[in-house]
Design an enzyme around this catalytic site. Structure first.
Site, mmCIF file in Angstrom:
data_model
loop_
_atom_site.group_PDB
_atom_site.id
_atom_site.type_symbol
_atom_site.label_atom_id
_atom_site.label_comp_id
_atom_site.label_asym_id
_atom_site.label_seq_id
_atom_site.Cartn_x
_atom_site.Cartn_y
_atom_site.Cartn_z
ATOM 1 N N HIS A 181 0.678 -1.103 -0.073
ATOM 2 C CA HIS A 181 0.119 0.042 -0.058
ATOM 3 C C HIS A 181 0.920 1.330 -0.105
ATOM 4 O O HIS A 181 0.427 2.220 -0.323
ATOM 5 C CB HIS A 181 -1.197 -0.145 1.220
ATOM 6 C CG HIS A 181 -1.740 -1.156 1.240
ATOM 7 N ND1 HIS A 181 -2.689 -1.308 0.471
ATOM 8 C CD2 HIS A 181 -2.020 -2.203 2.208
ATOM 9 C CE1 HIS A 181 -3.399 -2.422 0.484
ATOM 10 N NE2 HIS A 181 -3.071 -3.004 1.790
ATOM 11 N N GLU B 113 -2.245 13.731 0.266
ATOM 12 C CA GLU B 113 -3.667 13.387 0.852
ATOM 13 C C GLU B 113 -4.198 14.746 1.334
ATOM 14 O O GLU B 113 -5.431 15.240 1.187
ATOM 15 C CB GLU B 113 -3.616 12.465 1.989
ATOM 16 C CG GLU B 113 -3.188 11.089 1.639
ATOM 17 C CD GLU B 113 -3.431 10.097 2.302
ATOM 18 O OE1 GLU B 113 -4.208 9.048 2.071
ATOM 19 O OE2 GLU B 113 -2.936 10.143 3.540
ATOM 20 N N HIS C 56 4.243 11.257 5.520
ATOM 21 C CA HIS C 56 3.860 11.071 6.978
ATOM 22 C C HIS C 56 4.955 10.355 7.935
ATOM 23 O O HIS C 56 5.460 9.415 7.814
ATOM 24 C CB HIS C 56 2.572 10.263 7.103
ATOM 25 C CG HIS C 56 1.636 10.754 6.356
ATOM 26 N ND1 HIS C 56 0.431 10.034 6.014
ATOM 27 C CD2 HIS C 56 1.348 12.303 6.155
ATOM 28 C CE1 HIS C 56 -0.683 10.778 5.542
ATOM 29 N NE2 HIS C 56 0.122 12.304 5.447
ATOM 30 N N HIS D 170 2.735 8.929 0.357
ATOM 31 C CA HIS D 170 1.516 8.829 -0.487
ATOM 32 C C HIS D 170 1.930 9.624 -1.867
ATOM 33 O O HIS D 170 2.639 10.774 -1.787
ATOM 34 C CB HIS D 170 0.276 9.339 0.237
ATOM 35 C CG HIS D 170 -0.154 8.734 1.639
ATOM 36 N ND1 HIS D 170 -0.882 7.800 1.588
ATOM 37 C CD2 HIS D 170 0.493 8.813 2.782
ATOM 38 C CE1 HIS D 170 -1.033 7.431 2.686
ATOM 39 N NE2 HIS D 170 -0.389 8.070 3.494
ATOM 40 N N THR E 284 -5.175 7.483 7.959
ATOM 41 C CA THR E 284 -5.860 7.586 6.666
ATOM 42 C C THR E 284 -5.964 6.227 6.095
ATOM 43 O O THR E 284 -6.014 6.128 4.871
ATOM 44 C CB THR E 284 -5.059 8.736 5.845
ATOM 45 O OG1 THR E 284 -3.667 8.208 5.567
ATOM 46 C CG2 THR E 284 -5.139 10.081 6.550
ATOM 47 N N THR E 285 -5.667 4.989 6.730
ATOM 48 C CA THR E 285 -5.807 3.837 6.309
ATOM 49 C C THR E 285 -6.628 2.938 7.413
ATOM 50 O O THR E 285 -6.501 3.452 8.663
ATOM 51 C CB THR E 285 -4.387 3.105 6.025
ATOM 52 O OG1 THR E 285 -3.693 3.029 7.119
ATOM 53 C CG2 THR E 285 -3.835 3.919 4.949
ATOM 54 N N HIS F 180 6.253 6.922 6.091
ATOM 55 C CA HIS F 180 5.691 6.373 4.756
ATOM 56 C C HIS F 180 5.251 7.617 3.852
ATOM 57 O O HIS F 180 5.047 8.800 4.198
ATOM 58 C CB HIS F 180 4.716 5.308 5.044
ATOM 59 C CG HIS F 180 3.421 6.036 5.550
ATOM 60 N ND1 HIS F 180 3.186 5.928 7.043
ATOM 61 C CD2 HIS F 180 2.386 6.795 4.956
ATOM 62 C CE1 HIS F 180 2.042 6.670 7.193
ATOM 63 N NE2 HIS F 180 1.308 6.842 5.965
#
Length: 324
Positions: free
Chosen positions: A90, A134, A147, A124, A231-232, A122
């Site tokens: 992911h 995000e 993040h 995005h 956010t997951t 991590h």
């Protein structure tokens, strides 16, 4: 009765969304059947209030003078222990937690005591030609978002921390593409080619000061704070978010490397690249977004009340001048 039993057996054999059948979740770019609209079927909190990410409307943020500077611990030196970079299907995740007493951490900046220790960072990102952050500031997105996930040191482990609204503190940095590479990301980007399959992890050949990935010293004074969620899935509302106003550059070719990371896919098939690994923005609801003393506000926030007071004062003056 036989017909009813047959119907029940028939319905039991029908396929259901992957998020229900296997407990898996994904992004729409991977499979809409287990994408964000289905997350609440796996984790009810994903359909609840106080969710992240959000757009930060600079006309609505409120200045908070208690949001003082951050105090960083262990961010300005390269640790001796190796770091692990992982493709978890992911995202690309850098595990920086250490078993030693000395670990990177943050305190101050209006965060609850005693402080927070860094667990991992991590990323995005979007698809080629599309924005991938995000969060956004006045609907302005970055090409990527980083993040840095910290856990409150008063909790024993991540599971316990996720049950409390002050359990986690995440630093969000919007990354903006430039033609030139940012050498501060070189160690991470160079290792991406070794993440050939989801679930693969590698040790970085070299570590670096984590401060090099953050905005400048002045930029660290300019941030926005709100209470939100992961956010997951499971989307636990346990995060004190810090979104920095100042962006950090990253090379266009470096972003393209992230966009080649293989994602989780059906067995036996060549995995497709992972792109658009971002959750849609969530309603702010009744939450407040606070601005540090150094952060920007839209002028309408301060001028409209002043104009109202000025007009009110003018009306009082006219009434006094006209007499009874």
């Amino acid at each position: 009765m036989w017909a009813l039993g047959f119907l029940l057996r028939f319905l039991a054999m029908q396929p259901v969304a992957q998020v229900d059948a296997t407990g898996a979740w994904c992004y729409d770019s991977q499979d809409p059947e287990c994408g964000p609209t289905h997350w609440k079927e796996l984790a009810p909190a994903c359909g609840g209030p106080a969710q992240s990410p959000i757009n930060i409307d600079l006309r609505l943020v409120q200045r908070d003078y208690t949001l003082e500077p951050f105090i960083f611990q262990g961010y300005d030196t390269a640790p001796l222990d190796p770091w692990t970079l992982e493709n978890n299907g992911h995202t690309v995740l850098l595990q920086v937690s250490s078993g030693q007493q000395s670990y990177p951490g943050i305190r101050g900046a209006g965060l609850p005591s005693p402080g927070y220790r860094l667990l991992q960072l991590h990323f995005h990102w979007g698809s080629p030609g599309h924005k991938g952050s995000e969060h956004s500031l006045d609907q302005k997105h970055g090409s990527m978002e980083m993040h840095m996930v910290h856990m409150n040191t008063k909790y024993r482990d991540l599971r316990e921390a996720q049950r409390h609204p002050d359990g986690l503190a995440v630093l969000a940095v919007l990354l903006v593409e430039e033609d030139r590479d940012n050498t501060n990301f070189s160690a991470i980007v160079s290792a991406l080619k070794n993440l050939s399959l989801p679930g693969v992890s590698v040790n970085l050949t070299s570590t670096f000061p984590l401060a090099s990935l953050l905005p400048s010293a002045v930029g660290l004074l300019r941030y926005y704070r709100y209470s939100g969620s992961l956010t997951t899935p499971g989307c636990e509302p346990a995060v004190l978010w810090t979104v920095f106003e100042n962006t950090v550059p990253i090379g266009r070719a470096q972003v393209a490397q992230f966009q080649t990371i293989p994602q989780t896919g059906p067995p036996g098939l060549h995995p497709r690249p992972l792109v658009d690994n971002l959750r849609p923005q969530q309603p702010l609801g009744g939450r407040r977004v606070l601005a540090s003393p150094g952060a920007s506000l839209r002028s309408s926030v301060s001028t409209l009340p002043c104009l109202h007071l000025a007009l009110l004062g003018l009306g009082v003056s006219l009434r006094l001048w006209q007499g009874p």
